[in-house]
Design an enzyme around this catalytic site. Structure first.
Site, PDB file in Angstrom:
ATOM      1  N   ARG A 154      -5.961  -2.868   2.095  1.00  7.50           N
ATOM      2  CA  ARG A 154      -5.532  -3.249   3.448  1.00  7.50           C
ATOM      3  C   ARG A 154      -6.534  -4.153   4.161  1.00  7.50           C
ATOM      4  O   ARG A 154      -6.156  -4.981   4.988  1.00  7.50           O
ATOM      5  CB  ARG A 154      -5.248  -1.998   4.281  1.00  7.50           C
ATOM      6  CG  ARG A 154      -3.996  -1.258   3.831  1.00  7.50           C
ATOM      7  CD  ARG A 154      -3.784   0.020   4.626  1.00  7.50           C
ATOM      8  NE  ARG A 154      -2.559   0.690   4.258  1.00  7.50           N
ATOM      9  CZ  ARG A 154      -2.409   1.515   3.217  1.00  7.50           C
ATOM     10  NH1 ARG A 154      -3.445   1.744   2.423  1.00  7.50           N
ATOM     11  NH2 ARG A 154      -1.258   2.092   2.954  1.00  7.50           N
ATOM     12  N   LEU A 182     -10.543   2.827   1.904  1.00  6.09           N
ATOM     13  CA  LEU A 182     -11.247   2.722   3.184  1.00  6.09           C
ATOM     14  C   LEU A 182     -12.651   2.141   2.998  1.00  6.09           C
ATOM     15  O   LEU A 182     -13.618   2.611   3.588  1.00  6.09           O
ATOM     16  CB  LEU A 182     -11.288   4.075   3.896  1.00  6.09           C
ATOM     17  CG  LEU A 182      -9.919   4.603   4.352  1.00  6.09           C
ATOM     18  CD1 LEU A 182     -10.050   5.965   5.015  1.00  6.09           C
ATOM     19  CD2 LEU A 182      -9.249   3.622   5.314  1.00  6.09           C
ATOM     20  N   TYR A 187       3.197   8.168  -9.724  1.00  4.34           N
ATOM     21  CA  TYR A 187       4.190   7.449 -10.512  1.00  4.34           C
ATOM     22  C   TYR A 187       4.231   8.027 -11.932  1.00  4.34           C
ATOM     23  O   TYR A 187       3.557   9.003 -12.229  1.00  4.34           O
ATOM     24  CB  TYR A 187       3.912   5.952 -10.446  1.00  4.34           C
ATOM     25  CG  TYR A 187       4.026   5.440  -9.023  1.00  4.34           C
ATOM     26  CD1 TYR A 187       5.207   5.622  -8.296  1.00  4.34           C
ATOM     27  CD2 TYR A 187       2.947   4.846  -8.364  1.00  4.34           C
ATOM     28  CE1 TYR A 187       5.318   5.197  -6.977  1.00  4.34           C
ATOM     29  CE2 TYR A 187       3.051   4.425  -7.046  1.00  4.34           C
ATOM     30  CZ  TYR A 187       4.239   4.610  -6.358  1.00  4.34           C
ATOM     31  OH  TYR A 187       4.346   4.205  -5.052  1.00  4.34           O
ATOM     32  N   ARG A 230      -5.458   2.675 -13.921  1.00  6.55           N
ATOM     33  CA  ARG A 230      -5.607   3.224 -12.566  1.00  6.55           C
ATOM     34  C   ARG A 230      -5.213   4.687 -12.585  1.00  6.55           C
ATOM     35  O   ARG A 230      -4.166   5.057 -13.116  1.00  6.55           O
ATOM     36  CB  ARG A 230      -4.749   2.469 -11.553  1.00  6.55           C
ATOM     37  CG  ARG A 230      -4.828   3.098 -10.161  1.00  6.55           C
ATOM     38  CD  ARG A 230      -4.389   2.185  -9.039  1.00  6.55           C
ATOM     39  NE  ARG A 230      -5.527   1.901  -8.162  1.00  6.55           N
ATOM     40  CZ  ARG A 230      -5.394   1.462  -6.910  1.00  6.55           C
ATOM     41  NH1 ARG A 230      -4.209   1.222  -6.402  1.00  6.55           N
ATOM     42  NH2 ARG A 230      -6.462   1.230  -6.179  1.00  6.55           N
ATOM     43  N   SER A 264      -7.042  -4.965  -4.791  1.00  5.49           N
ATOM     44  CA  SER A 264      -6.214  -3.902  -5.326  1.00  5.49           C
ATOM     45  C   SER A 264      -4.733  -4.268  -5.235  1.00  5.49           C
ATOM     46  O   SER A 264      -4.318  -5.076  -4.411  1.00  5.49           O
ATOM     47  CB  SER A 264      -6.482  -2.618  -4.537  1.00  5.49           C
ATOM     48  OG  SER A 264      -5.899  -1.507  -5.166  1.00  5.49           O
ATOM     49  N   CYS A 297       2.023  -3.436  -3.037  1.00  2.00           N
ATOM     50  CA  CYS A 297       3.418  -3.844  -3.113  1.00  2.00           C
ATOM     51  C   CYS A 297       3.819  -4.624  -1.867  1.00  2.00           C
ATOM     52  O   CYS A 297       3.465  -4.248  -0.746  1.00  2.00           O
ATOM     53  CB  CYS A 297       4.321  -2.634  -3.277  1.00  2.00           C
ATOM     54  SG  CYS A 297       4.209  -1.877  -4.911  1.00  2.00           S
ATOM     55  N   ALA A 334       2.224  -3.447  -8.133  1.00  2.00           N
ATOM     56  CA  ALA A 334       2.802  -2.690  -9.240  1.00  2.00           C
ATOM     57  C   ALA A 334       4.026  -3.437  -9.753  1.00  2.00           C
ATOM     58  O   ALA A 334       5.007  -3.615  -9.031  1.00  2.00           O
ATOM     59  CB  ALA A 334       3.192  -1.294  -8.768  1.00  2.00           C
ATOM     60  N   GLN A 342      -0.815  -5.411 -12.736  1.00  2.00           N
ATOM     61  CA  GLN A 342      -0.689  -3.960 -12.870  1.00  2.00           C
ATOM     62  C   GLN A 342       0.715  -3.646 -13.370  1.00  2.00           C
ATOM     63  O   GLN A 342       1.706  -3.961 -12.707  1.00  2.00           O
ATOM     64  CB  GLN A 342      -0.916  -3.265 -11.525  1.00  2.00           C
ATOM     65  CG  GLN A 342      -0.914  -1.748 -11.636  1.00  2.00           C
ATOM     66  CD  GLN A 342      -1.018  -1.061 -10.291  1.00  2.00           C
ATOM     67  OE1 GLN A 342      -0.032  -0.963  -9.559  1.00  2.00           O
ATOM     68  NE2 GLN A 342      -2.215  -0.604  -9.938  1.00  2.00           N
TER      69      GLN A 342
END
Length: 366
Positions: free
Chosen positions: A337, A314, A188, A236, A22, A25, A62, A104
Site C-alpha cells: 500500500r 506495514l 488461497y 509466498r 508486493s 490485485c 495474483a 505471482q
C-alpha cells in the site's frame, strides 16, 4: 552506504536494490469476452509507474492459472497465450527501467468467485449468478458464513491444477518474466491445503504435516521443473493463521513452527526465496497489526531454515526498511500500500538514506 540500495543476486539474476513491490490485485481486467483476465492499460500504467519510481523488483498481482482460480471475475490470468502475449509490453518496459519483472501465480481455491472489494465489500458471487462459479478447495468447507461451499478437489482435479501451474510458468517465461512466485498465502488454495484449519481431508493430502504439504510441494516441483535453472522461484507464505498464537483461541491452524519446517522442504526443492506474510485463512482471526509486525516471522525463517526471505507488512519508512535489511532480519522488503500512495517511494528513500536514486533519463532535469 545504504544496505537497502545494495544489489541482490539470486542464481544468475541481480536486482539493483532491496526495495521490491508486493502483489496487489487491481480487479481491473475484463470479466468476459476475448480479453478475459488480460492485462490492459490500467495494469501497464500501474506497474510502469513503480518501475520509473526506482523499485528494484515488481511482482504482478495474483495471476490465476485457470479461470476458476481467480479471486474475482476481474482478476488477471495466464491460462492462455493471449493473456501471456499481452504481458510482453509490461515486462519489456520494466526491463527498460532496470526493474526485474516477476509474476505471482495463484489459485484462489475456496475464496474464489467474489466481487471486487469496493462492491458490496467483496461479497461472494453465487455460482448461478452471471459472473459466478463454484469454488474448489481441499474440503467442502466454506471460507465464511456467506461464502459458497466449495467442491472438494479429487486427485484428478489436483493433478490438473498442478499442470495449470506448470503451463502458466511456461507462459510467464515466454512473456518475459524473470521471477515466478507461487502464491501459498492469505487463505488461497495452497494455503488451504497447508492448514489443518481448512484442510479436513483423510486421504494422502490431509491429516499429517507431510500429507498437508504434499500438494503445494507437487506444485513447486512442477513449476521448478519448467522454470529456467538460472532464474529464481519464490514462494509466498502466511507464516501463521494467527490461531495458535492466541491463547484464547483453541482452533488448530498453521503455525510459525510449521513454516520453518516447510521452508526447509521448499528450499530443498529449488525455491530460492520465501516471501513471508501472515493470515488470511481464518476470517475472524485476531491479527495484531502494527508497523513491521510480520518481520519476526521472516527473521525466524531466515535464521532457522537458512533460506533468503523478504519481509512485508506495514513497512512505510525508509529508516525502518533500512534497519530490517541492514540488521539481517530479511534480505529485501516488499512494499504494498505504501507504493500505492507513493510510486516514487524508492527514489525518495534513496535520497533520505544518502544513496543514489534511480532516475529515468527523461527525469534527469528534476
Amino acid at each position: 552506504m545504504s544496505k537497502l540500495f545494495e544489489p541482490y543476486t539470486l542464481r544468475s539474476l541481480t536486482v539493483r536494490n532491496r526495495v521490491w513491490m508486493s502483489s496487489m490485485c487491481q480487479y481491473s481486467a475484463a470479466p468476459t469476452g476475448a480479453g478475459t483476465g488480460t492485462v490492459n492499460d490500467w495494469h501497464f500504467t500501474h506497474l510502469a509507474a513503480r518501475a520509473a519510481g526506482g523499485t528494484g523488483l515488481i511482482l504482478t498481482e495474483a495471476t490465476a492459472v485457470g479461470p476458476e482460480g481467480r479471486i474475482s471475475p476481474y482478476d488477471l490470468g495466464i491460462w492462455n497465450d493471449t493473456q501471456a502475449d499481452a504481458f510482453r509490453r509490461v515486462t519489456a518496459f520494466l526491463k527498460e527501467q532496470g526493474t526485474v519483472p516477476g509474476i505471482q501465480l495463484a489459485h484462489a481455491g475456496r475464496k474464489a468467485s467474489t466481487e471486487r472489494p469496493w462492491v458490496d465489500r467483496g461479497a461472494p458471487i453465487p455460482a448461478d449468478a452471471p459472473l459466478g462459479w463454484t469454488p474448489v478447495g481441499p474440503s467442502a468447507l466454506a471460507f465464511g458464513p456467506a461464502s459458497t461451499v466449495p467442491e472438494e478437489l479429487t486427485e484428478d482435479g489436483l493433478r490438473r491444477i498442478v499442470e495449470e501451474f506448470a503451463d502458466a510458468a511456461r507462459r510467464a517465461r515466454a512473456a518475459g518474466f524473470e521471477v515466478v512466485e507461487i502464491h501459498g498465502a492469505h487463505g488461497y488454495l495452497l494455503h488451504q491445503f497447508l492448514s489443518p484449519y481448512s484442510n479436513r481431508r483423510t486421504d494422502a493430502y490431509g491429516g499429517s504435516f507431510e500429507n498437508r504439504t504434499r500438494f503445494p510441494l507437487e506444485v513447486v516441483q512442477a513449476v521448478r521443473a519448467v522454470w529456467p535453472q538460472d532464474l529464481p522461484v519464490f514462494f509466498r507464505i502466511s507464516a501463521t493463521d494467527w490461531l495458535s498464537e492466541n491463547a484464547e483461541d483453541d482452533r488448530e491452524g498453521w503455525t510459525a513452527q510449521d513454516t520453518v519446517a516447510f521452508a526447509k522442504e521448499l528450499h530443498a526443492r529449488g525455491v530460492d526465496l520465501l516471501d513471508v506474510s501472515t493470515g488470511g485463512n481464518a476470517p475472524d482471526a485476531r491479527i495484531p497489526a502494527a508497523p513491521g509486525f510480520q518481520v519476526p516471522f521472516a527473521e525466524r525463517v531466515r535464521n532457522e531454515a537458512g533460506m533468503p526471505v523478504t519481509a512485508v507488512g506495514l513497512i512505510t519508512e525508509p529508516a525502518q526498511a533500512e534497519e530490517i535489511v541492514a540488521s539481517g532480519r530479511a534480505d529485501a522488503v516488499l512494499l504494498a500500500r505504501q507504493l500505492l500512495r507513493d510510486p516514487y517511494w524508492a527514489r525518495h528513500a534513496a535520497e533520505e538514506l544518502g544513496a543514489q536514486p534511480y532516475l529515468p533519463e527523461q527525469y534527469h532535469r528534476s
